[in-house]
Design a protein around this motif. Structure first.
Motif, short mmCIF file in Angstrom:
data_model
loop_
_atom_site.label_atom_id
_atom_site.label_comp_id
_atom_site.label_asym_id
_atom_site.label_seq_id
_atom_site.Cartn_x
_atom_site.Cartn_y
_atom_site.Cartn_z
N ALA A 171 0.93 -1.27 0.01
CA ALA A 171 0.13 -0.09 0.01
C ALA A 171 0.75 1.29 -0.04
CB ALA A 171 -0.69 -0.08 1.26
N TRP A 172 1.80 1.22 0.65
CA TRP A 172 3.06 2.22 0.79
C TRP A 172 3.32 2.74 -0.69
CZ3 TRP A 172 8.03 2.42 4.15
CH2 TRP A 172 8.51 3.79 3.85
N ILE A 173 3.85 1.76 -1.28
CA ILE A 173 4.46 1.84 -2.68
C ILE A 173 3.46 2.46 -3.66
CG2 ILE A 173 5.22 0.69 -4.65
CD1 ILE A 173 6.77 -1.39 -2.54
N PHE A 174 2.34 1.74 -3.61
CA PHE A 174 1.17 2.49 -4.55
C PHE A 174 0.96 3.87 -4.21
CE2 PHE A 174 0.91 -1.98 -5.68
CZ PHE A 174 0.36 -1.83 -6.85
N GLN A 175 0.90 4.21 -3.11
CA GLN A 175 0.81 5.60 -2.42
C GLN A 175 1.64 6.57 -3.16
OE1 GLN A 175 -1.93 6.90 -1.45
NE2 GLN A 175 -3.17 5.29 -1.05
N GLU A 176 2.84 5.96 -2.90
CA GLU A 176 4.18 6.91 -3.46
C GLU A 176 3.80 7.16 -4.82
OE1 GLU A 176 6.18 8.44 -1.86
OE2 GLU A 176 6.59 7.63 0.16
N TYR A 192 9.26 7.15 -4.51
CA TYR A 192 8.64 6.16 -5.02
C TYR A 192 10.05 5.21 -4.92
CZ TYR A 192 7.61 2.21 -8.26
OH TYR A 192 7.18 1.17 -8.62
N GLU A 193 10.90 5.62 -5.72
CA GLU A 193 12.21 4.63 -6.09
C GLU A 193 12.84 4.47 -4.71
OE1 GLU A 193 15.55 4.47 -9.55
OE2 GLU A 193 15.52 6.70 -8.19
N GLU A 194 13.07 5.43 -3.72
CA GLU A 194 13.54 5.24 -2.49
C GLU A 194 13.00 3.99 -1.70
OE1 GLU A 194 14.22 9.01 -0.68
OE2 GLU A 194 15.60 9.54 -1.84
N CYS A 195 11.81 4.38 -1.64
CA CYS A 195 10.78 3.44 -1.11
C CYS A 195 10.95 2.00 -1.41
CB CYS A 195 9.10 3.75 -0.98
SG CYS A 195 8.28 2.46 -0.13
N LEU A 196 10.92 1.67 -2.64
CA LEU A 196 11.16 0.41 -3.21
C LEU A 196 12.47 -0.20 -2.85
CD1 LEU A 196 9.60 -1.79 -4.62
CD2 LEU A 196 9.89 -0.56 -7.04
N ILE A 197 13.44 0.74 -3.23
CA ILE A 197 14.89 0.15 -3.13
C ILE A 197 14.98 -0.29 -1.78
CG2 ILE A 197 17.24 0.74 -3.36
CD1 ILE A 197 16.58 2.59 -5.88
N SER A 198 14.71 0.71 -0.68
CA SER A 198 14.94 0.24 0.48
C SER A 198 14.27 -1.15 1.24
CB SER A 198 14.34 1.40 1.71
OG SER A 198 14.93 2.65 1.35
N PRO A 222 4.30 -0.67 -9.52
CA PRO A 222 3.88 0.02 -11.05
C PRO A 222 5.04 0.34 -12.08
CG PRO A 222 3.01 0.96 -8.91
CD PRO A 222 4.06 0.17 -8.39
N VAL A 223 6.07 0.52 -11.60
CA VAL A 223 7.11 1.02 -12.66
C VAL A 223 8.41 0.24 -12.02
CG1 VAL A 223 8.60 2.79 -13.80
CG2 VAL A 223 6.11 3.02 -13.24
N VAL A 224 9.38 -0.30 -12.74
CA VAL A 224 10.65 -0.88 -12.51
C VAL A 224 11.48 0.29 -12.95
CG1 VAL A 224 12.40 -2.43 -12.51
CG2 VAL A 224 9.94 -3.04 -12.36
N THR A 225 12.11 1.06 -12.27
CA THR A 225 13.20 1.99 -12.43
C THR A 225 14.59 1.69 -12.58
OG1 THR A 225 13.56 2.71 -10.16
CG2 THR A 225 11.75 3.94 -11.23
N ASP A 226 15.35 2.62 -13.36
CA ASP A 226 16.74 2.11 -13.51
C ASP A 226 17.59 1.71 -12.22
OD1 ASP A 226 16.29 2.41 -16.17
OD2 ASP A 226 17.07 4.33 -16.18
N GLY A 227 17.25 2.51 -11.06
CA GLY A 227 17.68 2.10 -9.66
C GLY A 227 17.20 1.00 -9.17
N VAL A 228 16.13 0.53 -9.45
CA VAL A 228 15.55 -0.71 -8.94
C VAL A 228 16.21 -1.87 -9.62
CG1 VAL A 228 13.35 -2.14 -8.64
CG2 VAL A 228 13.57 -0.01 -7.97
N LEU A 229 16.39 -1.67 -11.06
CA LEU A 229 17.19 -2.58 -11.88
C LEU A 229 18.25 -2.88 -11.63
CD1 LEU A 229 16.11 -4.14 -14.51
CD2 LEU A 229 17.16 -2.45 -15.92
N GLU A 230 19.04 -1.80 -11.05
CA GLU A 230 20.36 -2.09 -10.50
C GLU A 230 20.52 -2.86 -9.32
OE1 GLU A 230 24.57 -1.57 -11.09
OE2 GLU A 230 22.88 -1.13 -12.47
#
Length: 460
Positions: A171-176, A192-198, A222-230
């Motif tokens: 729920a937190w990820i989708f709210q971001e 959003y990226e910082e939350c998902l990476i953490s 929702p989205v896989v960013t470049d930081g998440v991919l790394e």
């Protein structure tokens, strides 16, 4: 009869009211007037629904009249003192000045931190309950408005027991992401990226990955960013979490077709990495995906590009330097040759036609590379088997300089068993026509091959 006797003897209840009805009514009228003026000095009236008895005990009416006269003459004192609330024997006085006093920033931050801590722990019982999604949604919306320190506290709270609190994490990820969409196109995906990476880094550090929350978090994001991919790529490069990261990439390739080749390219790069265990794991995943028709061409093209690096006189820097702009010259070693050949040789049993490109590269490679290729060629040739039509075709159209490679392939197959009669007859016809330049190894149990080629084989 008893009632009449008791009334005649003045012993019944209510006799007094019967004897003095007028005096009673006069007294009640006077009390009614006093009730309108002084309400606090009269006894409360009976509540609605209750009836008062008209029968009273036998008593004299004179004292009652004296009481009413005393109540009329008694003065009424209205008190102007404020009521004081006493607690534990001490008065607690409300000070208005304390409500508008300015607090320091640190004190306010500590109060907010304590409030958030109480909220998240009070919702612990419902954070994992799917039937109560409204409190979780409200809390996740609140978290998006907090600062980094408080978000870190919520993150630690979630990671303490991810099995029970993963609904709050999603729920937190989708709210971001919802906050980003509300501010689009001026919004940023940084929060959003910082939350998902953490969350991913916290799950990666967990010793047990059987719950697969790491993959679920990436797949449902929702989205896989470049930081998440790394982050996922670094997870693949770690030998302890290699399977977790590669399985996540595999799921991304099949679930998100828009960027499937980008995810596939990361796995293909891992097939040519320096770490042996990571390379073997990546090759295993790529072999599974090679069975899909829409991925075969891309995978084989990538493997061919690395195979053609073997024609260079020295090993390219791409094999051991991450930065492509840095040029480093180094001689070929067995490890660097395996980096270029691991994926190609793994695909060889699934597509036998790749043997022809291997023969052409072998003919153009330096002697050190040729020796290493012959050394690591045994397993894929055995998996191709004796009845491979491409090996027979390679014997007919052997590139110049690749005779040793063809001979070595036949040597590997001869150790496994007898040559097929079809291949032996073709070798005889090639010898008669002068096209066969390969001398075949002979072993003691190969009587069938010798019977087909009595004059064109030699012992080594």
């Amino acid at each position: 009869m008893m009632a009449k006797q008791m009334v005649s003897a003045d012993a019944a209840r209510g006799v007094e009211q019967i004897k003095f009805p007028k005096r009673k009514q006069k007294g009640m009228k006077r009390v009614k007037q006093e009730n309108e003026l002084i309400k606090n000095h009269l006894s409360p009236l009976p509540q609605q629904g209750q009836t008062s008895s008209v029968v009273t005990c036998i008593e004299s009416s004179q004292p009652q009249e004296a009481l009413h006269a005393k109540q009329c003459t008694e003065p009424i004192n209205l008190s102007t003192k404020k009521r004081s609330h006493k607690r534990n024997g001490q008065e607690k006085i409300f000070h208005w000045s304390g409500t508008n006093q300015k607090m320091s920033d640190s004190h306010m931050e500590n109060l907010m931190f304590a409030a958030v801590d109480r909220i998240i722990h009070s919702l612990e019982d419902i954070a994992h309950n799917r039937a109560s999604q409204i409190p979780v949604k409200i809390l996740s919306r609140l978290i998006t408005q907090l600062d980094r320190r408080m978000k870190a506290a919520v993150m630690d709270f979630i990671l303490e027991d991810i099995k029970k609190r993963h609904h709050l994490a999603f729920a937190w990820i989708f709210q971001e992401y919802s906050v980003y969409l509300n501010q689009y196109p001026l919004g940023s995906l940084q929060d959003y990226e910082e939350c998902l990476i953490s969350l991913l880094l916290g799950l990666q550090a967990k010793p047990d990955h059987k719950d697969k929350f790491f993959s679920r978090l990436v797949l449902e994001a929702p989205v896989v960013t470049d930081g998440v991919l790394e982050v996922i790529k670094r997870c693949c490069e770690d030998e302890t979490t290699a399977y977790l990261g590669m399985s996540t990439f595999r799921d991304l390739i099949f679930s998100r077709p828009a960027r499937r080749f980008q995810y596939l390219h990361v796995l293909l790069d891992l097939c040519c990495g320096e770490k042996v265990m990571v390379r073997r794991q990546a090759v295993m995943f790529v072999k599974m995906m090679h069975e899909k028709d829409h991925l075969q061409e891309y995978i084989e093209k990538f493997a061919l590009n690395y195979l053609q690096l073997l024609v260079l006189p020295v090993a390219p820097s791409v094999l051991f330097v991450a930065d492509e702009d840095i040029e480093v010259a180094a001689p070929w070693t067995e490890e660097t040759v395996k980096q270029c050949l691991s994926l190609y040789l793994a695909l060889l049993p699934q597509n036998h036609k790749l043997i022809h490109e291997l023969a052409c590269v072998y003919a153009s490679a330096v002697s050190d590379v040729q020796y290493i290729v012959l050394h690591i060629l045994q397993q894929p040739i055995r998996e191709m088997g004796l009845n491979s039509p491409e090996i027979s075709l390679l014997m007919e159209n052997c590139p110049k300089g690749a005779e040793t490679l063809v001979k070595h392939c036949l040597y590997i197959l001869s150790n496994k068993g007898f040559y097929s009669s079809r291949r032996s007859k073709r070798m005889c016809s090639n010898r008669h026509q002068g096209r066969d330049k390969v001398k075949l190894p002979i072993h003691e149990d190969q009587t069938k091959l010798i019977s087909y080629q009595p004059a064109y084989t030699t012992k080594q």
